[in-house]
Design an enzyme around this catalytic site. Structure first.
Site, short mmCIF file in Angstrom:
data_model
loop_
_atom_site.label_atom_id
_atom_site.label_comp_id
_atom_site.label_asym_id
_atom_site.label_seq_id
_atom_site.Cartn_x
_atom_site.Cartn_y
_atom_site.Cartn_z
N GLY A 56 0.90 -1.22 -0.09
CA GLY A 56 -0.18 -0.05 -0.05
C GLY A 56 0.80 1.22 0.12
N GLN A 86 3.21 10.01 0.93
CA GLN A 86 4.35 9.46 1.10
C GLN A 86 5.35 9.73 -0.15
OE1 GLN A 86 2.53 5.40 2.13
NE2 GLN A 86 4.27 5.04 2.66
N CYS A 130 5.89 -0.12 7.21
CA CYS A 130 5.51 1.15 6.30
C CYS A 130 6.59 1.45 5.56
CB CYS A 130 4.95 2.20 7.33
SG CYS A 130 4.59 3.80 6.26
N LEU A 131 6.50 1.73 4.11
CA LEU A 131 7.66 2.14 3.21
C LEU A 131 8.46 3.22 3.71
CD1 LEU A 131 5.94 1.24 -0.23
CD2 LEU A 131 8.17 0.35 1.08
N HIS A 173 -4.53 1.91 7.46
CA HIS A 173 -3.16 2.38 7.40
C HIS A 173 -3.11 3.74 6.45
CE1 HIS A 173 1.36 1.41 7.72
NE2 HIS A 173 1.10 2.35 6.73
N GLU A 174 -3.41 3.30 5.21
CA GLU A 174 -3.21 4.50 4.04
C GLU A 174 -4.01 5.67 4.17
OE1 GLU A 174 -0.53 3.62 2.45
OE2 GLU A 174 -0.35 1.62 3.00
N HIS A 206 -2.14 7.93 6.52
CA HIS A 206 -1.43 8.70 5.90
C HIS A 206 -2.06 10.09 5.32
CE1 HIS A 206 2.44 6.47 5.90
NE2 HIS A 206 1.85 5.16 5.52
#
Ligand code: QAP
Ligand code: CO
Length: 167
Positions: free
Chosen positions: A46, A51, A91-92, A133-134, A137
């Site tokens: 994701g 990000q 997370c990236l 989660h996304e 962000h």
């Protein structure tokens, strides 16, 4: 298509709140395809536009192991939540850090597709967690915000250092 640079915690730009998408144009399509390319290249499941330093409400997800089930959510809103469960997240933007977070087990999300068409999606387990989660962000929230201050402090210290080396 291009791979975009992913911001890493503690970059303050990850804390910016994303604004609504109102133009469903070619720029948006380029953003979405770059986001998929960036997510696939970094083995993510994701990615939120925040990000890659674009503060618009765009999310891409693909939780399939063969990477053939892309989901794009524009202006997503969770309209229903059910149950609770704890699952390990990463997370990236917080590389190398994984920990348990408690979230709703099932969600229904209302969103728009890349043409602006509204749709609903009912999700459970990993997909439900990923959607939550996304969307976090887009509000400037990270999964580590749900951890203890002690853990967050350790993560901050570790990533602050690697960030400095990267500069
Ligand atoms: C969010 O995260 C997520 O630390 C998506 O070194 C993750 O794709 C939702 C990744 C788990 C639910 C469960 C993280 C790749 C990818 C790293 C990701 C890393 C390389 C994270
Ligand atoms: Co993330």
């Amino acid at each position: 298509m291009a791979i975009r640079q992913v911001l890493h915690y503690p970059d303050p730009r990850l804390r910016q709140r994303a604004t609504l998408v109102d133009q469903f144009d070619a720029d948006l399509r380029v953003l979405i395809s770059d986001m998929f390319e960036t997510m696939y290249a970094s083995q993510g499941i994701g990615l939120a536009a925040s990000q890659v330093n674009v503060h618009r409400r765009v999310v891409v997800i693909d939780i399939s192991t063969d990477r053939t089930t892309p989901v794009c959510l524009i202006n997503p809103n969770i309209i229903h939540r059910e149950g609770f469960g704890e699952r390990e997240e990463g997370c990236l933007s917080v590389p190398g850090v994984y920990d348990l977070v408690e979230r709703a087990k099932r969600v229904t999300v209302r969103a728009q597709d890349e043409a602006g068409q509204e749709f609903m999606l009912a999700a459970d387990d990993l997909l439900a967690v990923c959607i939550q989660h996304e969307i976090d962000h887009l509000e400037g929230r990270l999964f580590i915000d749900y951890l203890s201050r002690l853990k967050r402090g350790r993560i901050h210290k570790k990533l602050e250092k690697t960030q400095r080396v990267a500069l």
